[in-house]
Design an enzyme around this catalytic site. Structure first.
Site, PDB file in Angstrom:
ATOM      1  N   ASP A  13       8.461 -26.414  16.756  1.00 57.95           N
ATOM      2  CA  ASP A  13       7.941 -25.122  16.288  1.00 57.95           C
ATOM      3  C   ASP A  13       7.412 -25.180  14.860  1.00 57.95           C
ATOM      4  O   ASP A  13       7.505 -24.208  14.115  1.00 57.95           O
ATOM      5  CB  ASP A  13       9.013 -24.013  16.406  1.00 57.95           C
ATOM      6  CG  ASP A  13       9.589 -23.959  17.803  1.00 57.95           C
ATOM      7  OD1 ASP A  13       8.800 -23.974  18.754  1.00 57.95           O
ATOM      8  OD2 ASP A  13      10.828 -23.924  17.937  1.00 57.95           O
ATOM      9  N   LYS A  16       2.390 -27.154  15.347  1.00 59.00           N
ATOM     10  CA  LYS A  16       1.544 -28.298  15.750  1.00 59.00           C
ATOM     11  C   LYS A  16       0.281 -27.828  16.458  1.00 59.00           C
ATOM     12  O   LYS A  16      -0.773 -28.424  16.311  1.00 59.00           O
ATOM     13  CB  LYS A  16       2.321 -29.240  16.682  1.00 59.00           C
ATOM     14  CG  LYS A  16       3.462 -29.950  16.000  1.00 59.00           C
ATOM     15  CD  LYS A  16       4.236 -30.791  16.980  1.00 59.00           C
ATOM     16  CE  LYS A  16       4.981 -29.981  18.019  1.00 59.00           C
ATOM     17  NZ  LYS A  16       6.041 -29.120  17.522  1.00 59.00           N
ATOM     18  N   GLY A  40       5.903 -24.725  23.662  1.00 51.49           N
ATOM     19  CA  GLY A  40       5.034 -23.554  23.617  1.00 51.49           C
ATOM     20  C   GLY A  40       4.193 -23.607  22.367  1.00 51.49           C
ATOM     21  O   GLY A  40       4.709 -23.825  21.282  1.00 51.49           O
ATOM     22  N   HIS A  41       2.895 -23.495  22.530  1.00 51.85           N
ATOM     23  CA  HIS A  41       1.995 -23.475  21.381  1.00 51.85           C
ATOM     24  C   HIS A  41       1.275 -22.133  21.375  1.00 51.85           C
ATOM     25  O   HIS A  41       0.770 -21.712  22.395  1.00 51.85           O
ATOM     26  CB  HIS A  41       0.914 -24.555  21.522  1.00 51.85           C
ATOM     27  CG  HIS A  41       1.416 -25.936  21.293  1.00 51.85           C
ATOM     28  ND1 HIS A  41       0.704 -27.054  21.623  1.00 51.85           N
ATOM     29  CD2 HIS A  41       2.568 -26.379  20.745  1.00 51.85           C
ATOM     30  CE1 HIS A  41       1.399 -28.124  21.295  1.00 51.85           C
ATOM     31  NE2 HIS A  41       2.525 -27.746  20.774  1.00 51.85           N
ATOM     32  N   GLN A 223       7.649 -30.509  20.693  1.00 54.18           N
ATOM     33  CA  GLN A 223       8.953 -30.533  20.003  1.00 54.18           C
ATOM     34  C   GLN A 223       8.837 -31.258  18.651  1.00 54.18           C
ATOM     35  O   GLN A 223       7.774 -31.233  18.056  1.00 54.18           O
ATOM     36  CB  GLN A 223      10.040 -31.160  20.878  1.00 54.18           C
ATOM     37  CG  GLN A 223      10.402 -30.328  22.096  1.00 54.18           C
ATOM     38  CD  GLN A 223       9.558 -30.624  23.313  1.00 54.18           C
ATOM     39  OE1 GLN A 223       9.231 -31.756  23.596  1.00 54.18           O
ATOM     40  NE2 GLN A 223       9.208 -29.607  24.051  1.00 54.18           N
TER      41      GLN A 223
END
Ligand code: IMP
Length: 436
Positions: A13, A16, A40-41, A223
């Site tokens: 988080d 990225k 999740g992005h 991650q």
């Protein structure tokens, strides 16, 4: 632009997606190399928010080839929903390619993930319960099924039926849970196979060919370093390699093909799930930081644990991934604080540790040794260059560079594309280091 690996330098988080999105502008190919739909992005484009889990964020640039590499574990149902969602919002997904060697996640992986976590009680890892650990375990145990198997239906049917016998025994006899219906799985997976078939290919070949042609490739880690199964705070980790080495295995390229490694560092720290976190703030300031930074999981919605920047963990990340340059994100979140703290060591049983201990039990008992710096109160909303930053923010960044021994190459001060700006030329930095 040659090939760049983007890695999270903390516990995930770090932002990225934003950094990959910035680099993807000039990239021909973007490759996701590990993890699954635990990631999740969030990417903002023209007032629109996109939440991506499996599909690389390069998909938002028309014409970019986006690869889900062999190191990823693919939940086909989740991927189909993500594709449907992107298409319904007008995103062209024809550039997606999925490795024929990527492993497939099944509903029993989800159930076993949850069952194992529940059984661990206080010692749980705090997984996303997306079946990640059990599916990588099957891969290592050589009973996993891959995307290539999905395209060979009679074999797939046979292997799923075999696996289900063992998994149903485990679910019912060990965990006392209901079993999974083979018919339902096979019906659903047959539909997924047809929907995903056009995208499945030998992506290692594709990526190596692109590199041979001199095209630019961005390898996008999910991650972060401290969640790496070898280098993270084991056992409070994910089951793959978010570090830069993972890009080689997870994309099918040799280490000689990586030109630059960028480490993404959030201006403070966050962690989701359980496990040691020396600089965690559990007080009012922590609540303030969580709310101000919107620190709630993209995938699970869980509130993230937050804390000060940890230079001990960051130096470790620089070492294990060979990071050449740092991208700092969410610097704007710190605006409003009079004092900023950076952990430069861990106090443990009367000693000061300057390296991350191997044992999570030791790390749990470490107290951070802080260096304090002046904070800043100005809004960074409209800042578009290093010179536009308040002096205290610049000093904070300079101190990070000194502590980590690597330059800052990108700074992000907000979620909009325009709010991420370059500070130094990534490749000039690399040339200076290698002389090449
Ligand atoms: P798993 O990957 O679901 O097995 O979860 C293992 C650990 O990694 C847990 O602490 C999760 O919260 C954490 N984790 C997994 N994916 C992410 C992510 O994308 N961001 C941050 N933490 C993650």
């Amino acid at each position: 632009m040659p090939s760049v690996v983007v890695v999270g330098a903390q516990w995930g988080d770090e932002g990225k997606g934003k950094v990959t999105d910035f680099l993807a502008r000039q990239a021909d190919v973007v490759v996701r190399y590990q993890g699954g739909s635990n990631a999740g992005h969030t990417v903002h484009v023209n007032d629109q928010e996109f939440r991506l889990h499996l599909v690389p964020s390069g998909i938002l640039y028309p014409g970019t080839i986006c690869v889900i590499g062999n190191g990823v574990v693919v939940d086909p149902g989740a991927l189909v929903s993500e594709l449907d969602h992107l298409e319904s919002r007008g995103v062209d997904t024809s550039g997606l390619r999925i490795s024929d060697r990527a492993h497939v996640i099944f509903p029993y992986h989800h159930l076993l993930d949850a069952a194992e976590e529940d059984q661990k009680g206080q010692l749980r890892i705090g997984t996303t319960r997306r079946g990640i650990g059990p599916s990588y375990a099957d891969k290592a145990a050589r009973i996993g099924l891959r995307m290539a198997d999905l395209l060979d239906w009679p074999l797939f049917e046979e292997l799923v039926t075999r696996n289900l016998q063992a998994k149903n025994n485990l679910l019912s006899k060990v965990y006392g849970l209901p079993t999974v219906d083979p018919g339902e799985i096979l019906d659903n997976y047959r539909q997924y196979a047809e929907r995903l078939r056009p995208y499945i290919t030998d992506t290692s070949l594709l990526v190596n060919n692109a590199l041979d042609r001199g095209q630019s490739v961005v390898f996008e880690g999910a991650q972060g370093t401290m969640l790496d199964i070898d280098h993270g705070t084991y056992p409070y980790v994910t089951s793959s390699h978010p570090t830069a080495g993972g890009a080689c295995i997870g994309a099918g390229i040799g280490p000689t093909r990586v030109d630059v490694v960028v480490g993404v560092v959030k201006a403070y720290t966050s962690r989701v799930g359980d496990g040691p976190f020396p600089t965690e703030l559990t007080d009012e300031l922590g609540n303030w930081l969580r709310d101000r930074g919107g620190e709630y999981g993209t995938t699970t919605g869980r509130p993230r644990r937050v804390g000060w920047l940890d230079a001990v963990a960051l130096r470790y990340a620089v070492r294990v991934s060979g990071i050449d340059g740092i991208a700092i994100t969410k610097l704007d979140v710190l605006s409003g604080l009079d004092v900023l703290k950076i952990a430069v060591g861990y106090q443990y049983q009367g000693e000061v540790l300057t390296e991350v201990p191997a044992s999570a039990a030791v790390m749990y008992r470490c107290e951070p040794v802080y260096e304090e710096m002046a904070g800043f109160r100005e809004s960074l909303q409209d800042v578009r260059s290093m010179d536009g930053l308040p002096a205290a923010a610049r000093a904070y960044l300079q101190r990070i560079e000194e502590l980590l021994g690597v330059p800052i190459v990108l700074v992000s001060i907000g979620s909009e594309r325009a709010q991420t700006f370059p500070v130094k030329d990534l490749f000039a930095v690399r040339r200076a280091v290698t002389g090449l």
